[in-house]
Design an enzyme around this catalytic site. Sequence first.
Site, short mmCIF file in Angstrom:
data_model
loop_
_atom_site.label_atom_id
_atom_site.label_comp_id
_atom_site.label_asym_id
_atom_site.label_seq_id
_atom_site.Cartn_x
_atom_site.Cartn_y
_atom_site.Cartn_z
N LEU A 191 0.82 -1.21 0.00
CA LEU A 191 0.00 0.00 0.00
C LEU A 191 0.85 1.26 0.00
O LEU A 191 1.68 1.47 0.87
CB LEU A 191 -0.87 -0.04 1.26
CG LEU A 191 -1.79 1.17 1.47
CD1 LEU A 191 -2.84 1.27 0.40
CD2 LEU A 191 -2.40 1.10 2.86
N ASP A 192 0.65 2.12 -0.97
CA ASP A 192 1.31 3.42 -1.02
C ASP A 192 2.83 3.33 -1.10
O ASP A 192 3.54 4.26 -0.74
CB ASP A 192 0.93 4.30 0.19
CG ASP A 192 -0.57 4.53 0.27
OD1 ASP A 192 -1.23 4.46 -0.78
OD2 ASP A 192 -1.08 4.77 1.37
N GLU A 193 3.35 2.19 -1.54
CA GLU A 193 4.79 2.05 -1.57
C GLU A 193 5.36 1.81 -2.97
O GLU A 193 6.52 1.46 -3.12
CB GLU A 193 5.24 0.93 -0.62
CG GLU A 193 4.84 1.26 0.80
CD GLU A 193 5.56 0.43 1.84
OE1 GLU A 193 6.24 -0.55 1.48
OE2 GLU A 193 5.43 0.78 3.02
#
Lengths: 278, 278, 278, 278
Positions: B222-224
């Site tokens: 997530l979000d990486e």
Amino acid sequence: MAQYRVLIDANDEKGLVHKISNIFYNYDLNILSNNEFVDKESNKFFMRSVVDGVINKDALKSDIESVLPQNSSIKIIEPKKKNIIIMVTKELHALGDILVRNEAGELEANILAVVSNYDNLESFVQKFDIPYITILHEGLERSEHETKIIETINSFENVDYVVLAKYMRILTPRFVEAFEDKIINIHHSFLPAFIGANPYKQAYDRGVKIIGATAHFVNNNLDEGPIIAQEVIHVNHAYGWKDMQRSGKDVEKVVLSRALKLALEDRIFVYANRTVIF
Amino acid sequence: MAQYRVLIDANDEKGLVHKISNIFYNYDLNILSNNEFVDKESNKFFMRSVVDGVINKDALKSDIESVLPQNSSIKIIEPKKKNIIIMVTKELHALGDILVRNEAGELEANILAVVSNYDNLESFVQKFDIPYITILHEGLERSEHETKIIETINSFENVDYVVLAKYMRILTPRFVEAFEDKIINIHHSFLPAFIGANPYKQAYDRGVKIIGATAHFVNNNLDEGPIIAQEVIHVNHAYGWKDMQRSGKDVEKVVLSRALKLALEDRIFVYANRTVIF
Amino acid sequence: MAQYRVLIDANDEKGLVHKISNIFYNYDLNILSNNEFVDKESNKFFMRSVVDGVINKDALKSDIESVLPQNSSIKIIEPKKKNIIIMVTKELHALGDILVRNEAGELEANILAVVSNYDNLESFVQKFDIPYITILHEGLERSEHETKIIETINSFENVDYVVLAKYMRILTPRFVEAFEDKIINIHHSFLPAFIGANPYKQAYDRGVKIIGATAHFVNNNLDEGPIIAQEVIHVNHAYGWKDMQRSGKDVEKVVLSRALKLALEDRIFVYANRTVIF
Amino acid sequence: MAQYRVLIDANDEKGLVHKISNIFYNYDLNILSNNEFVDKESNKFFMRSVVDGVINKDALKSDIESVLPQNSSIKIIEPKKKNIIIMVTKELHALGDILVRNEAGELEANILAVVSNYDNLESFVQKFDIPYITILHEGLERSEHETKIIETINSFENVDYVVLAKYMRILTPRFVEAFEDKIINIHHSFLPAFIGANPYKQAYDRGVKIIGATAHFVNNNLDEGPIIAQEVIHVNHAYGWKDMQRSGKDVEKVVLSRALKLALEDRIFVYANRTVIF
């Protein structure tokens, strides 16, 4: 093994990159960085390569010359400190930023001297073991004063750049010609807005919401030389012109130091009153 | 005469530029723009050239391949509109910016459809003659809902990018794998600060003076995923988190549109969870 | 309970805040936000308070008037949508940004009509159910064309602002007088640099490193009215003037929408060709 | 006639501005500048007024106290230079910027001493006639080393702020308690991203497109104290982490000097791990 900066400025034609990269390859050079730009409007080709290898500079230069159109410029430069003279009037901030950066090893500069028409920054500059030369303008004709400054600068050898770090007197064409392509100035506005005297007052009167600073080479038209770097900050209605002046100092020093660093690292090409910066 | 984008991604070795420029020269190509980058840490070479000429694409590709190290990637792309599907939840701003830019001819995109878990943007999207497909999540397991979305997207042919323009539900690894390297997301914070839910609330609670937005490719963490573009704005103590959210919209839409434009113009290389952008 | 914006513009004298806050206190008003500014140079006092309470507007206004110097301006405004007319020529971006923001509820505006001297944006505007009125300038004297536009605008009632969203024809003093203090323009340069036609070309020719846009009220001197908002972006040598034009669009639309929003929310005071913005 | 800064921090209630401005009026004070802020979430009222007049400080304070809720904080400060101690490790840039600004009269500071765990900046600091105290950490337990530093700082009287200008060792809660609310640190990242060691390496590894710096008060949680100022710069794929580190210096020094100036001018209120800055 040594490092070289190869700077090429030529009329563009098909195959230049190919031909130059071929020469680099034949010389077995490591290419540490490489920038090219073609200005299609003027048909000009610019290239800055940093290479690493064992070379005969003259041979390399002549080989590159042989594949370029006539009247091309080729420079092969070994990185080393450049000699600069800084001119100031009374303000400390831009000068101070350069001296501290140089002390910190951020700039490839030998500061030969600071020249001023006032003596108030002398004790500051002397802290850094840099000669401070006061050439008072009072009682002198402009041309006499300028002659003295020119002679002072010329008393140093191999001056690469004259940096006007808020030198607030107008320079005549004679001065500009004496140090052609070597004078870097910081103007305290976002040029071409507010050319001339007291740009912060002008900016205030116009009610702008952004102020700025411009570092540029100096040519004979006041504040109209090729721009190297610009930066701005936001202001609002609460800023009087003295507040703008105060806040503007931070932009002035950042922009001048940035421009000087670019020049010292041979990253600037000038043509048609504009700059290519790699 | 046609224009091509040549994208090369290879392990670096001496002479690559020389060899490739040699091939361009032999094919008599005009080089309209050229960017190279060598990542010394990972020893990777990246190049994007826009060329103009009469070529056999397969022959050119195979000739370039012959001078590159093994396992290099070479793409020769003719510029044309790419097919995208946009996913949204309830917010209009990022979607609206993309639709208007596309209408103005700023983006090389065919917008095949807008997919949402709400229906409130339907009338807006239909103004633009773009299909709006509502897939309500209420009453569905997450996996069922996602299956429906995947099937919907797969009902379109040749989808190049899935653009999450403030799609506010978490996507599972299955979804990410289904559209590997094709999903571009806008996260409403300056990543990696404030990963996860309600980043403006997090930013407010931390008392930051700057907020931002990040457009990135989506991978399984997530979000990486690899960051494409980021932008920030200054805030102050007078901003509650809803003020930050309101002001942040302007950054979100700018950053997402910028990232999408870069993708559509084949300007992004991805490696080692980072991007090279030409 | 209702919300009001109280706007005061007066000559400064000691105790104004004290006297005004005393009145607010006596009226038992909640002060939701409060901004004051004294311009010491011109001795002017500006105040914008957002208050909440049960009031008789006329009584409150008259009570405030009684404690202010003569010739003060006091406005007590109930927040509601203002009526605007947008004028464009051929470009979509600034217009599109306003329409989408209004659709998203970001602007307090009723867009009464879009007026243009071309018809190419008609289908776009009609998507939003907004009348699009084409007034071709071909074959008309400038004054005839302007008369038609003035009559068109005057056919709508209670027009609060005329927004020039890249309307590319020069307006005469007659037009400006017809809508005094109501015309907001976006100029595609960082004013006062590059007044007049094709500022991007001018900026390119000057070799600037930053370009910008300026939203301002229009008065009789071309591009010299009070500035509301300005923004800039960095450019470099690789930008031709058309690249500047393309990139500049993003700044233009942001700045115009920001200025319009400030106007719609009654946040701008104008005096001495400058603006105070709360 | 003298100038005073009146700082008020109270629980909010209706009429505070009215009551305070009434007192200023009765004391016949000129209000040179005035800022208020109400944080509605925490119901806190903050005010900073700069006034000019003839006053009995204690009387004014007590009169203001009488109209405020219990447990309010009132400070009436006469502007004068504050005493600061700067701590550094090996880097010159942030320290140098403070010393030059102070030399130029931009900061209201007496720099009592520079304390370092290395001696390499000694000759630089001595240029400015400021004591440089080296407290080597080698061979000492962390607590011993810290004790020595605390004793050194405490050997000076009336230290207002301890400025960590790239002091690269972790400080324990004991140190923080010894100088509560007095320690200002510059962290070389855009907090809360990249807390802890080598944030530029972390930023590089994450592939960010923007890097930043954060000045904050220090509390017991590493890098988690109230933020005073933040700034960022754009980077791209060509920046290795050492390039980020180099470029980041410019942001670090700007942000730390800005935060220090705010503190010296009594412009910062701290509450709930956040700052109000006037």
